[in-house]
Design a protein around this motif. Structure first.
Motif, short mmCIF file in Angstrom:
data_model
loop_
_atom_site.label_atom_id
_atom_site.label_comp_id
_atom_site.label_asym_id
_atom_site.label_seq_id
_atom_site.Cartn_x
_atom_site.Cartn_y
_atom_site.Cartn_z
N ASP A 35 0.83 -1.21 0.00
CA ASP A 35 0.00 0.00 0.00
C ASP A 35 0.87 1.25 0.00
N ILE A 38 2.81 1.68 -3.43
CA ILE A 38 1.96 2.19 -4.50
C ILE A 38 1.69 3.68 -4.29
N ALA A 39 1.44 4.07 -3.04
CA ALA A 39 1.15 5.47 -2.74
C ALA A 39 2.34 6.37 -3.05
N LEU A 70 -3.25 -5.34 -1.32
CA LEU A 70 -3.56 -3.99 -0.87
C LEU A 70 -4.76 -4.05 0.07
N ALA A 73 -6.81 0.61 0.07
CA ALA A 73 -7.15 1.31 -1.18
C ALA A 73 -8.07 2.49 -0.89
N VAL A 133 -4.50 -1.77 -10.85
CA VAL A 133 -4.21 -0.91 -9.70
C VAL A 133 -3.68 0.43 -10.20
N GLY A 239 -3.28 3.87 -5.67
CA GLY A 239 -3.77 2.84 -4.77
C GLY A 239 -5.20 2.44 -5.01
#
Length: 283
Positions: A35, A38-39, A70, A73, A133, A239
């Motif tokens: 998480d 991705i952020a 994840l 999200a 994603v 995300g």
């Protein structure tokens, strides 16, 4: 790169499928949390994967617990009726605009975890779906730029409590029972796959019997369309999880209906992305 959020001996970590085996690093939740990676955007995902390959320990898949890739999200956006044959089997017209509903993070489980059949219903259904994603947010994203906003792909089983889903025109309740949204095991970076995850075989097997079989190119709205259309309505965020709809063959549409029950095993497999396996357990 193929990455997974895993646990072993009480520690969470990041695993990478190297093609010659699996390596994993444990204990640094901030650095190796998907998480967070991705952020962060940019090259954070691949840099973390490279660190696992360089410094991780060799692990056996059977020794790992796979967690949902994840769990934080900002939005989980699901597309209904996104394969023509699936719309037809339910008696629906092919939509002119994506049929969108939301899922909650609280409904998610990982590969290997049981999908829970609630005591209030015997209509637990399967739905094989591809996940895209969002890796870079945006508003009013042009189609020719849409795929640059997608970081990775995964596999989803959109477990649906059909009688609750169909109690009202809004599907939210039937799509969000606890422990029904199976997700994973791998998050596969976009560079590993055909553009938009197109042209991939998608299949569901229930107790070894093939019950859904199609191709991701059969979608009514592909990933490009979905990113462009949804971003005209609201800002997509890094995300966000786009669950891209299921093909025909769902249990509700069969005669007689085929619903999942305690003791069953459901497999969802998407070519080049992975195999998601979950037993079914009655609450």
């Amino acid at each position: 790169m193929r990455l997974a959020k895993v646990a072993k001996n009480g520690q969470t970590g990041l695993a990478v499928d190297t093609g010659a085996g699996v390596k994993a690093l444990f204990g640094d939740a901030g650095l190796y949390d998907l998480d967070a990676l991705i952020a962060q955007g940019g090259d954070a995902l691949t840099q973390a994967g490279d660190a696992v390959v360089a410094g991780g320990e060799d692990v056996a898949i059977d020794d790992l617990t796979f967690l949902p890739p994840l769990i934080k999200a900002p939005k989980i956006l699901c597309l209904g009726l996104n394969y023509k044959d699936h719309a037809a089997e339910g008696g629906f017209q092919v939509p002119e605009f994506p049929t969108v509903f939301g899922r909650f993070n609280s409904s998610l489980i990982g590969h290997g975890a049981p999908i829970i059949k609630p005591p209030c219903s015997d209509q637990l259904d399967y739905e094989a779906e591809m996940v895209a994603v969002v890796g870079k947010g945006g508003k009013d994203i042009a189609k020719d730029d849409a795929l640059s906003h997608i970081a990775a792909y995964s596999v989803f089983n959109d477990g649906s409590i059909r009688d609750y889903q169909l109690k009202t025109p809004q599907w939210t309740v039937g799509k969000n029972f606890d422990d029904t949204g199976a997700f994973g095991p791998w998050l596969v970076t976009a560079d590993e796959l055909p553009a938009g995850g197109a042209g991939l075989k998608i299949e569901t097997r229930l107790n070894g019997q093939t019950v859904q079989s199609a191709n991701t190119s059969d979608m009514v709205f592909d990933v490009v369309d979905t990113v462009a259309l949804l971003s005209t309505c609201f800002t997509l965020e890094a995300g966000d999880v786009l669950v891209m709809g299921t093909p025909s063959g769902i249990g509700l549409a069969r005669n007689p209906p085929l619903f999942m029950k305690d003791g069953d095993v459901c497999e969802v497999e998407i070519e080049k992305i992975g195999l998601l396996v979950n037993p079914i357990k009655a609450a």
